[in-house]
Enzyme design. Sequence first.
Site, short mmCIF file in Angstrom:
data_model
loop_
_atom_site.label_atom_id
_atom_site.label_comp_id
_atom_site.label_asym_id
_atom_site.label_seq_id
_atom_site.Cartn_x
_atom_site.Cartn_y
_atom_site.Cartn_z
N TYR A 288 2.88 84.62 92.61
CA TYR A 288 2.81 83.49 91.68
C TYR A 288 3.31 83.95 90.32
O TYR A 288 2.75 84.88 89.72
CB TYR A 288 1.37 83.01 91.57
CG TYR A 288 1.20 81.64 90.99
CD1 TYR A 288 1.03 80.55 91.82
CD2 TYR A 288 1.21 81.43 89.62
CE1 TYR A 288 0.87 79.27 91.29
CE2 TYR A 288 1.05 80.16 89.09
CZ TYR A 288 0.88 79.09 89.94
OH TYR A 288 0.73 77.83 89.41
N TYR A 338 8.91 74.95 90.66
CA TYR A 338 7.50 75.14 90.34
C TYR A 338 6.66 74.19 91.17
O TYR A 338 6.46 73.03 90.81
CB TYR A 338 7.28 74.89 88.85
CG TYR A 338 5.87 75.13 88.36
CD1 TYR A 338 5.29 76.38 88.45
CD2 TYR A 338 5.13 74.11 87.76
CE1 TYR A 338 4.00 76.61 87.99
CE2 TYR A 338 3.85 74.33 87.29
CZ TYR A 338 3.29 75.58 87.40
OH TYR A 338 2.01 75.80 86.93
#
Lengths: 391, 131
Positions: A288, A338
Amino acid sequence: MSERTTGTAIAGLGMTEMGKVYGKTATQFAVEAITAAAADAGLSLADIDGLLVNPGVKNDTDLRLQSSLQMRDTRLLATIQGFGSSAGQMVQYASMAIEAGMADVVACVYADAPLKEGKRSSDAYPGQARAMVGTASLPFAAGLKAAPERYAVAARRHMETYGTTSEQLGAVAVAARQWATMNPMAQMREPMTLEDHHASRMIADPLRLLDCCLVSNGAVAIIVTSADRAAGLKQPPVHVWGWGQAHPGYVQHRDSEFGLVTGAAKSGPDALKMAGIGIDEVDLRQLYDCFTFTTLVTLEDYGFCAKGEGGEFVASGALAPGGSHPTNTGGGELSSFYMWGMTPLSEAIIQARGQGGERQVDRHDVVMVSGNGGVLDFHSTLILSPHQKGR
Amino acid sequence: MALAAVIRDDHSAPFFEASAEGRLLLRYSPSQDTWSDPAALVCATTQADDLQWREAAGTGHLVSWTIKPGRRRDDVVTPDTVIGIVELDEGPWLTLQFPDAAQADLAVGRAVRVGFIQPEDSEHLPVGYLA
């Protein structure tokens, strides 16, 4: 951890068009992604008897997605909100439900549509909206509102403690972009240099524009089922070997490790232990990367390098194509898209299947996936493999 | 960037009464002899539930910070904003804006004194000054 039988696997992946895609709601994106994921697995929507829904920051969809999908007699249904750790959490809860016999085929989806046509990306997440009431509002009133400045404070502490530099953070961004140039789905595919990173405008010192992730509309869905069932479906199964969660609970008090150590330090070893492997056996990392700093500190906490040496590690070129530790091979949230934890998870599935095309990494037997939410507050880890565990 | 206005609620009323007088209150557990930040509902170190307001020294040191760049829009120039985490001598952290701090003066461990500023339509809010 109890002994698992055949285990679970990810059998389907559905991804909508992502980025500046307008005219659709989060729910519409979600339906599109789940439909695609089911088709990818060779299943129909009627085969799905579990649904876990992770709405993004805009919180525009929830478990009522069941109605939009015309699903009936659903055996597992929930909205999951662990922020950036949600994708990993959903795979974990889906796996436990399947192993408990509660559901057979679980769809997990993230969907969000924060971008509006004609508006800037920075307007998509204007910071946590809350009434400025009481002492809990003091950090916001002082100016610590949106994610960049909050992560900036974390990064600055790491830099001051360990000597991490902006150049080293830039190396994370450059490596991600190198991978993104080979990903047809990536929003940012133009080559980028360290000089470009340094020339990008300061958002919140020490984080520049190119230290920050993108903002995207879209959805990603996956299908989780038993390893046995996955073996007979359309795609190569991606087996779930292990997982972990760790939410450090940073208190606003002396001895807080905020900015120095994250939940990855606990979640990672737990996931590796469950998978029955060591950190050296991980071939690929899908981490991430809401900010370059998040990648760096996660690498340290998982143990790919020593604490405090993340800067030197990333600056060595380890993460980039041809490097010793290929990481975020789709371009990550920094350069690809994203979708919260679905960004690293989707790329993990693609790589584990061997479907990465030009960017496919040869050694892809074990993939480690991280999810990070809040300001390093919430963490999930998955260990995935194209091989069934223990075989 | 100016401090945003904050209004009080029942919990924070004593805090803002004191801040108007230039005094900093923190949450204190008499049973544990521990201090917590002003928003704490239970003790930050022991989770004790007997917190009460107690006056703090109003001094500490800088833990970390960020600087949000100023902007020029329509000939209106907004200065850089320095926001820092301060560890108070009693232990709790406060996130404070530093109205007068220059980037070159920021360093981990720099001594900080807490002061107060009252934005328009707001209670008096704590800010940091490098000592």
